[in-house]
Design a protein around this motif. Structure first.
Motif, PDB file in Angstrom:
ATOM      1  N   ASN A 243      -4.989 -45.416  98.534  1.00 21.12           N
ATOM      2  CA  ASN A 243      -3.822 -44.697  98.025  1.00 21.12           C
ATOM      3  C   ASN A 243      -4.209 -43.280  97.631  1.00 21.12           C
ATOM      4  N   SER A 244      -3.259 -42.362  97.703  1.00 21.18           N
ATOM      5  CA  SER A 244      -3.500 -41.004  97.211  1.00 21.18           C
ATOM      6  C   SER A 244      -3.525 -41.030  95.693  1.00 21.18           C
TER       7      SER A 244
ATOM      8  N   ARG B 283      -1.863 -39.223  93.720  1.00 20.38           N
ATOM      9  CA  ARG B 283      -0.465 -39.156  93.245  1.00 20.38           C
ATOM     10  C   ARG B 283       0.159 -40.544  93.204  1.00 20.38           C
ATOM     11  N   ASN B 284      -0.039 -41.316  94.266  1.00 22.86           N
ATOM     12  CA  ASN B 284       0.520 -42.659  94.299  1.00 22.86           C
ATOM     13  C   ASN B 284      -0.128 -43.579  93.270  1.00 22.86           C
TER      14      ASN B 284
ATOM     15  N   GLN C 106       1.467 -42.638  89.979  1.00 18.91           N
ATOM     16  CA  GLN C 106       2.859 -43.091  89.914  1.00 18.91           C
ATOM     17  C   GLN C 106       2.903 -44.573  89.539  1.00 18.91           C
ATOM     18  N   LYS C 107       1.987 -45.341  90.131  1.00 16.83           N
ATOM     19  CA  LYS C 107       1.906 -46.774  89.813  1.00 16.83           C
ATOM     20  C   LYS C 107       1.434 -46.993  88.375  1.00 16.83           C
TER      21      LYS C 107
ATOM     22  N   SER D 220      -6.674 -40.209 102.353  1.00 12.63           N
ATOM     23  CA  SER D 220      -5.762 -40.205 101.215  1.00 12.63           C
ATOM     24  C   SER D 220      -6.199 -39.211 100.142  1.00 12.63           C
TER      25      SER D 220
ATOM     26  N   GLU E 134      -2.130 -36.172 100.286  1.00 12.41           N
ATOM     27  CA  GLU E 134      -1.293 -35.524  99.287  1.00 12.41           C
ATOM     28  C   GLU E 134      -0.065 -34.854  99.922  1.00 12.41           C
TER      29      GLU E 134
ATOM     30  N   LYS F   8       4.481 -41.127 100.884  1.00 15.62           N
ATOM     31  CA  LYS F   8       4.009 -42.512 100.831  1.00 15.62           C
ATOM     32  C   LYS F   8       2.577 -42.598 101.330  1.00 15.62           C
ATOM     33  N   SER F   9       1.753 -43.338 100.593  1.00 15.66           N
ATOM     34  CA  SER F   9       0.345 -43.514 100.963  1.00 15.66           C
ATOM     35  C   SER F   9       0.185 -44.632 101.987  1.00 15.66           C
TER      36      SER F   9
ATOM     37  N   HIS G  25       1.529 -47.122 104.515  1.00 13.51           N
ATOM     38  CA  HIS G  25       2.554 -46.456 105.318  1.00 13.51           C
ATOM     39  C   HIS G  25       1.854 -45.692 106.444  1.00 13.51           C
TER      40      HIS G  25
ATOM     41  N   ASN H 233      -5.467 -51.088 103.140  1.00 10.87           N
ATOM     42  CA  ASN H 233      -4.318 -50.200 103.311  1.00 10.87           C
ATOM     43  C   ASN H 233      -4.463 -49.316 104.549  1.00 10.87           C
TER      44      ASN H 233
END
Length: 218
Positions: A46-47, A49-50, A53-54, A111, A137, A141-142, A145, A171
């Motif tokens: 995941n990035s 940012r993601n 967010q989580k 990512s 970035e 969506k990371s 996706h 992922n």
């Protein structure tokens, strides 16, 4: 015939995971939150940012995601610059040079942020080998996706069917699969608890592949 190789970076080209682990957990300590190993493992691929967010949703944090990213990045950069034992993954430099010498187009699709990718590429003199750098970035969506790999394939001077991806995370492999791109899954000792079952093939050492064998894939 394969003519473009799309590399993930973390866990494939270089193992920055210990630096990320240190920076994230220093930050979690500052935020006074307890992130379990299971939750942390789910962030792989995941990035930043993601991830935040989580984390923000999970722990109901008041801080803005951008502020969380900046603090973690500061902790990471400090640790990255002071960590002497940071090396390329065994065998990957030879593979990169072999592919480049044999006319393959090389793209990195990670990512990681652009600043982190450039930090790694500058430290290990990798810019000369890669035609494009694609950072997670830039996508809402990371992985899993497929957007990052679809974009990387669109930058290739060859059709998508002449591209492959090299990935080490659940992922990442899922993203490559969703993008419809042949994927070599690399079982890295640094990436724990990753499911590579959707990969087109799995390797445990970069000595298992070279320009000649990759050309025949797909």
């Amino acid at each position: 015939m394969i003519q473009t190789v799309i590399f993930d970076m973390d866990g494939v080209i270089v193992d920055t995971e210990p630096v990320h682990h240190y920076a994230y957990h220093q930050h979690f300590k500052e935020l006074d939150i307890s992130v379990s190993d299971e939750i942390y493992a789910s962030f792989t691929g995941n990035s930043t940012r993601n991830v935040f967010q989580k984390v923000k949703d999970l722990f109901q944090l008041e801080q803005e995601v951008e502020d969380l990213i900046l603090r973690k990045r500061h902790l990471f950069n400090d640790a990255f610059d002071s960590k002497p034992d940071l090396y390329l993954i065994d065998g990957v430099e030879d593979l990169i040079k072999d592919l480049y010498a044999n006319g393959f187009q090389l793209i990195v699709a990670s990512s990681a942020s652009k600043s982190t990718i450039n930090r790694v590429f500058n430290r290990f003199n990798l810019h000369a080998y890669f035609s494009h750098i694609v950072s997670g970035e830039d996508f809402p969506k990371s992985k899993p996706h497929p957007a990052i790999f679809e974009h990387a394939a669109s930058l290739s001077i060859h059709p998508k069917e002449n591209c492959i991806v090299i990935e080490d995370s659940t992922n990442g492999v899922q993203a490559s699969h969703a993008a419809g791109i042949y994927c070599i899954g690399y079982t890295s000792v640094n990436s724990k608890n990753q499911d590579l079952s959707l990969a087109s093939q799995i390797i445990t050492d970069f000595s298992e592949i070279n320009a000649e064998t990759i050309k025949k894939l797909g």
